[in-house]
Design an enzyme around this catalytic site. Structure first.
Site, mmCIF file in Angstrom:
data_model
loop_
_atom_site.group_PDB
_atom_site.id
_atom_site.type_symbol
_atom_site.label_atom_id
_atom_site.label_comp_id
_atom_site.label_asym_id
_atom_site.label_seq_id
_atom_site.Cartn_x
_atom_site.Cartn_y
_atom_site.Cartn_z
ATOM 1 N N ALA A 138 -91.904 24.362 28.453
ATOM 2 C CA ALA A 138 -91.602 25.795 28.464
ATOM 3 C C ALA A 138 -92.708 26.566 29.175
ATOM 4 C CB ALA A 138 -91.450 26.307 27.035
ATOM 5 N N ALA A 139 -93.960 26.183 28.916
ATOM 6 C CA ALA A 139 -95.088 26.886 29.544
ATOM 7 C C ALA A 139 -95.044 26.714 31.069
ATOM 8 C CB ALA A 139 -96.410 26.378 28.974
ATOM 9 N N ASP B 150 -89.973 28.106 22.222
ATOM 10 C CA ASP B 150 -91.104 27.704 23.076
ATOM 11 C C ASP B 150 -91.294 28.688 24.232
ATOM 12 O OD1 ASP B 150 -91.006 25.531 21.415
ATOM 13 O OD2 ASP B 150 -91.101 24.030 22.997
HETATM 14 O O1 PMV Z 1 -90.325 20.412 22.343
HETATM 15 P P1 PMV Z 1 -91.165 20.642 21.135
HETATM 16 O O2 PMV Z 1 -91.674 19.396 20.528
HETATM 17 O O3 PMV Z 1 -92.190 21.681 21.381
HETATM 18 O O4 PMV Z 1 -90.175 21.201 19.969
HETATM 19 C C1 PMV Z 1 -89.432 22.366 20.095
HETATM 20 C C2 PMV Z 1 -88.958 22.837 18.748
HETATM 21 C C3 PMV Z 1 -87.570 22.364 18.317
HETATM 22 O O5 PMV Z 1 -87.232 23.207 17.204
HETATM 23 C C4 PMV Z 1 -87.585 20.922 17.852
HETATM 24 C C5 PMV Z 1 -86.521 22.524 19.409
HETATM 25 C C6 PMV Z 1 -86.124 23.963 19.718
HETATM 26 O O6 PMV Z 1 -85.488 24.167 20.760
HETATM 27 O O7 PMV Z 1 -86.388 24.877 18.934
#
Ligand code: PMV
Length: 309
Positions: free
Chosen positions: A98-99, A140
């Site tokens: 995401a970052a 994220d």
């Molecule tokens: O991708 P991660 O490990 O940072 O997890 C994201 C968080 C989750 O709740 C598992 C997925 C989401 O889209 O919210």
């Protein structure tokens, strides 16, 4: 002229996974960053120094495609080169993908002077995230974009004011895993235990909403308790494993609270620091983890600037 954007990674304090099913969750940005530099160039490439990959923007492999998809509609035929540098470990639950998307969109926005609103940046970065996870909640992207501490739910977010400064240690197990796979595992639990899971989503929401209250008052013991409780719920739905549990439970006497963070199955755990036990916590984690670090939480969200040659 170059444009630079820097976006933070994140930790989730409560509500991961359940947030995908509509619960509230609480996340914080951390001082690990992705930096993207964008410039006009006759070769329109995306270059990742950390991955050692260089690919044309219109012919990216699955590794860089989420970035290309996030920025493609914004470039409109301009020839730009993007260089990515990250100090967020990959596939570790710290929001690196995401970052990267947020920083890439923001760097293009700065270079092309698009003057995008936050919501437009959010939507553009979500295109990349959807390619990776199918149906991401958006937490994220939101935390990388806005920074601070956020109470988040699909279609809703609110900044949280802290009553007290909070310090975290982060432990990376070094076990890489795919968020998409972990989401599938949880989906399988949810479909087999539909009634139970729906109640758990409600409980995760209550935990997150209560956490906001305790964060506001700086009630560390209670914050830690809710983090611990959240870890138990994540265990029940299959997001933890014996390695994560060993680190989480082993550290409990040495901190206010500890849990896995992000999708689980590997990746990282977080530990809310108790000043008087900080040294002991540090020595436990440095022996037990692949890497442990102190992180600053609640840093500001994505930022961009220009560098003139
Ligand atoms: O991708 P991660 O490990 O940072 O997890 C994201 C968080 C989750 O709740 C598992 C997925 C989401 O889209 O919210």
């Amino acid at each position: 002229m170059k444009a630079v954007a820097r976006a933070p990674g994140k930790i989730i304090l409560t509500g991961e996974h359940f947030v995908v099913y509509g619960s509230f969750a609480v996340a914080s940005s951390i001082n690990l960053y992705v930096t993207v530099t964008a410039e006009f160039h006759k070769e329109p490439y995306i270059v990742s120094e950390d991955l050692g990959v260089k690919e044309p923007i219109d012919q990216t492999s699955h590794v860089l495609r989420p970035i290309a998809i996030s920025i493609a509609p914004l470039i409109k035929g301009e020839k730009v080169m993007l260089k990515i540098k990250s100090d967020i470990p990959l596939s570790a639950g710290l929001g690196s993908s995401a970052a990267v998307s947020v920083a890439a969109v923001k760097a293009i926005d700065e270079l092309l002077e698009l003057k995008m609103e936050s919501e437009e940046i959010y939507e553009a970065a979500m295109r990349g995230e959807r390619l990776i996870h199918g149906k991401p909640s958006g937490i994220d992207v939101a935390i990388s974009l806005f920074g601070g501490f956020l109470l988040f739910k699909k279609g809703y977010r609110k900044q949280i004011c802290l009553g007290k400064n909070m310090e975290f240690m982060l432990c990376n197990t070094g076990l890489r895993r795919s968020t998409g796979q972990m989401i599938k595992r949880v989906a399988s639990f949810a479909s087999k235990n539909y009634k139970l899971f729906s109640k758990m989503v409600e409980v995760a929401s209550i935990i997150s909403v209560n956490l906001v209250r305790y964060l506001g008052r700086g009630e560390m013991e209670r914050i830690g308790y809710l983090m611990n409780m959240n870890h138990e719920m994540l265990r029940m739905i299959g997001a933890s494993n014996s390695i994560l549990d060993r680190i989480v439970y082993g550290s409990r006497p040495l901190c206010f609270g500890s849990k896995l963070t992000g999708a689980g199955g590997g990746g990282c755990t977080i530990h809310l620091i108790k000043r008087e036990r900080a040294k002991d916590l540090n020595s436990f984690l440095s022996k037990t983890c692949y890497k442990s670090i102190f992180v600053k939480a609640g840093v500001e969200g994505v930022k961009s600037w220009k560098i003139r040659n």
